[in-house]
Design a protein around this motif. Structure first.
Motif, PDB file in Angstrom:
ATOM      1  N   SER A 181       0.801  -1.171  -0.397  1.00 14.91           N
ATOM      2  CA  SER A 181       0.144   0.229  -0.247  1.00 14.91           C
ATOM      3  C   SER A 181       0.987   1.550  -0.011  1.00 14.91           C
ATOM      4  O   SER A 181       0.768   2.387  -0.712  1.00 14.91           O
ATOM      5  CB  SER A 181      -0.879   0.057   1.317  1.00 14.91           C
ATOM      6  N   ASN A 182       2.003   1.758   0.790  1.00 15.81           N
ATOM      7  CA  ASN A 182       2.815   2.501   0.821  1.00 15.81           C
ATOM      8  C   ASN A 182       2.994   2.420  -0.403  1.00 15.81           C
ATOM      9  O   ASN A 182       3.696   4.062  -1.251  1.00 15.81           O
ATOM     10  CB  ASN A 182       4.163   2.165   2.252  1.00 15.81           C
ATOM     11  N   ARG A 185       1.162   4.173  -3.000  1.00 15.01           N
ATOM     12  CA  ARG A 185       0.910   5.583  -2.294  1.00 15.01           C
ATOM     13  C   ARG A 185       1.876   6.670  -2.772  1.00 15.01           C
ATOM     14  O   ARG A 185       2.305   7.815  -2.173  1.00 15.01           O
ATOM     15  CB  ARG A 185       0.311   6.032  -1.256  1.00 15.01           C
ATOM     16  N   HIS A 186       3.244   6.101  -3.197  1.00 13.81           N
ATOM     17  CA  HIS A 186       4.628   6.901  -3.529  1.00 13.81           C
ATOM     18  C   HIS A 186       4.764   7.312  -2.140  1.00 13.81           C
ATOM     19  O   HIS A 186       5.588   7.742  -2.600  1.00 13.81           O
ATOM     20  CB  HIS A 186       4.608   7.849  -4.243  1.00 13.81           C
ATOM     21  N   VAL A 187       4.943   6.442  -0.990  1.00 16.38           N
ATOM     22  CA  VAL A 187       5.187   6.630   0.414  1.00 16.38           C
ATOM     23  C   VAL A 187       6.614   5.271   0.246  1.00 16.38           C
ATOM     24  O   VAL A 187       6.807   4.613   1.013  1.00 16.38           O
ATOM     25  CB  VAL A 187       4.647   6.338   1.621  1.00 16.38           C
ATOM     26  N   GLU A 460       6.902  14.557   4.092  1.00 13.84           N
ATOM     27  CA  GLU A 460       5.704  14.319   4.531  1.00 13.84           C
ATOM     28  C   GLU A 460       5.778  12.807   5.167  1.00 13.84           C
ATOM     29  O   GLU A 460       6.957  12.365   5.965  1.00 13.84           O
ATOM     30  CB  GLU A 460       5.386  13.289   2.574  1.00 13.84           C
ATOM     31  N   GLY A 464       2.847   6.752   6.805  1.00 10.38           N
ATOM     32  CA  GLY A 464       2.361   6.477   6.193  1.00 10.38           C
ATOM     33  C   GLY A 464       0.900   6.329   6.936  1.00 10.38           C
ATOM     34  O   GLY A 464       0.567   6.785   7.903  1.00 10.38           O
ATOM     35  N   GLU A 465       0.256   5.877   6.438  1.00 14.28           N
ATOM     36  CA  GLU A 465      -0.781   5.487   6.962  1.00 14.28           C
ATOM     37  C   GLU A 465      -1.154   4.153   8.111  1.00 14.28           C
ATOM     38  O   GLU A 465       0.066   3.033   8.030  1.00 14.28           O
ATOM     39  CB  GLU A 465      -2.674   5.249   6.726  1.00 14.28           C
TER      40      GLU A 465
END
Length: 499
Positions: A181-182, A185-187, A460, A464-465
């Motif tokens: 998922s990271n 989202r380009h995290v 940022e 992340g989340e």
């Protein structure tokens, strides 16, 4: 996520301690190649710890199995019982699937061999134990072993799971889903992912909890998990990106992982043989591939221990399928040891690949734990092109600022970044001469000037989340751990801790 050291110490103290054992007196008898039951396994480890008390320590992980069998672990080091500055830590885990028993006997035999070779003055073993702290867990699933043995050791599945019928290699938090998922989202956050995990969809088994705490509480650099039923060295990722049953899942350390797997496979007389038949007629044989495979390319696994190691800690782990027969006859075990001995020994030496060093405060000389170590591959491809490729999987410094970064030969930029300090980059060339310690490169970081600290602007959020470990599209009731035994919270708070 930064962890306040004082808080971490309190959390660590609250966890059950590993149990030290006073070994029993033993004889100098040679190792007996047989299927050791759980009581005999304990006795073998105690005898090794007694014979080599100057370099061995026996302990149990903080939780026993469902049936209350201790998860006995033998440590071998020239200074057992404590982490030493710049000395990397290694582990072998076997018998995770209770009916896959060869690894259990190989690890017991390895413990005996290391002890005897140390006592005999073998220079290679003496050097290995002097510069490496080795941990050996012969059986992660003693209850499954008991069931498999009680039922004749011939069933392909009976005894695979633990006493609660749970497959322990599907029982770890699914950090692959968070990592993928990271990526989407380009995290750029691909390490120490426990800080993004807020809940679980199931209660992990006691054996899983014990190993999770062990992984999070010990600065392992390299490890391997021994299975049976095939003959191949399997490397991350184990879970596919798309959800496909079979799909090559590259990790940022793909070249290093392939090297590690090839080290083992190439030193086994049959694993990398391109002419060997498959373990089961009609199945695929990995011999033509050098005896190695990417995990997800073979078959996708979620909740496995291999990927959990890589995504929750500094540890790189591969899975070794050491034999076609899950429960081989006792008469074959000594030959299996001879076939695996060189590979087992050489794999441990890989703990010294790449670069290591100490990160210090340039003013006080104090080590700085939790420093992010980021690596860029700048190896020249030809006369006009340089690879110029970030390896987006950072490790962190531990204890008194010591760190290790496993790398294959090449040229790299290594950057150390710590909160409150100016980042620093060194350019290094890794050559990895055999059986030598890793290249050492220390970092002396200058504290940020006061006005710079006041004007810092965070970009940022790299964390992340946060996620629950339920499958996409499903909303189960999260299992809430009791407050007095909130191991998930404590393990999460240990993320990026200085161990």
């Amino acid at each position: 996520m930064r962890i306040v050291w004082a808080v971490t110490c309190v959390l660590w103290a609250a966890l059950p301690a590993q149990t030290a054992v006073v070994p029993t007196k033993s004889s100098e008898a040679e190792f007996e190649w047989k299927h050791h039951n759980n009581q005999e396994l304990e006795q073998v480890l105690k005898e090794v710890a007694e014979r080599c008390h100057d370099v061995a320590r026996l302990y149990a992980l903080n939780k026993p199995s469902v049936r209350n069998v201790p998860l006995w672990t033998l440590e071998l080091s020239d200074n057992p019982g404590q982490h030493e500055l710049l000395e990397p830590e290694f582990k072998y885990v076997a018998n995770m699937h209770g009916n896959e028993v060869m690894g259990r006997e190989l690890v017991l035999g390895l413990a005996h061999h290391l002890c005897q070779a140390w006592r005999a003055g073998d220079p290679h073993v003496r050097k290995l134990l002097s510069i490496t702290r080795i941990h050996l867990l012969p059986s992660m699933n003693p209850d499954g072993w008991q069931l498999a043995s009680d039922t004749g050791g011939r069933d392909y599945l009976k005894g695979r799971a633990n006493n609660n019928s749970v497959d322990l290699n599907r029982d770890f938090p699914d950090l692959d889903r968070i990592m993928y998922s990271n990526e989407a989202r380009h995290v750029q956050h691909n390490n120490h992912l426990m800080d993004q995990l807020r809940g679980l969809d199931h209660q992990p088994q006691p054996e899983t909890w014990a190993v999770m705490k062990w992984i999070m509480g010990t600065p392992f650099v390299l490890s391997a998990n021994l299975h049976g039923g095939d003959l191949v060295a399997n490397y991350p990722y184990d879970a596919s990106r798309s959800g496909a049953a079979q799909e090559y899942a590259y990790s940022p350390d793909d070249s290093t992982f392939r090297h590690l797997a090839q080290v083992y496979a190439s030193r086994h007389p049959r694993m990398s043989d391109p002419h060997r038949p498959p373990c089961t007629p009609g199945d695929y044989t990995f011999g033509p591939d050098g005896g190695v495979t990417n995990g997800a390319a073979w078959y996708s696994v979620r909740g496995g221990m291999q990927d959990f190691n890589y995504l929750s800690s500094n540890d790189l782990e591969v899975t070794l399928e050491v034999g076609c027969d899950k429960y081989p006859p006792a008469s074959s075990l000594q030959q299996e040891w001879l076939d695996n001995k060189e590979a087992l020994m050489e794999y441990m030496w890989q703990t010294h690949l790449g670069v290591k060093g100490v990160v210090r405060d340039s003013l006080t000389g104090q080590g700085i734990p939790n420093t992010l170590i980021h690596v860029k591959n700048i190896t020249r491809i030809n006369d006009t092109h340089v690879r110029d490729e970030d390896i987006n999987h950072d490790v962190t410094s531990v204890h008194n600022g010591d760190y290790w970064r496993l790398l294959v030969p090449g040229d790299y930029e290594v950057t150390a970044t710590a909160e409150g300090y100016l980042p620093l980059t060194h350019t290094i060339t890794v050559t990895n001469p055999p059986h030598q310690e890793a290249l050492r490169r220390d970092f002396d970081l200058a504290p940020l000037p006061d006005d710079s600290m006041l004007r810092q602007v965070t970009g940022e959020d790299e964390g992340g989340e946060v996620y629950d470990t339920y499958p996409r599209g499903q909303e189960p009731n999260l299992y809430e751990l009791p407050l007095e035994d909130d191991l998930l919270g404590r393990l999460r708070d240990m993320d990026r801790m200085p161990y």
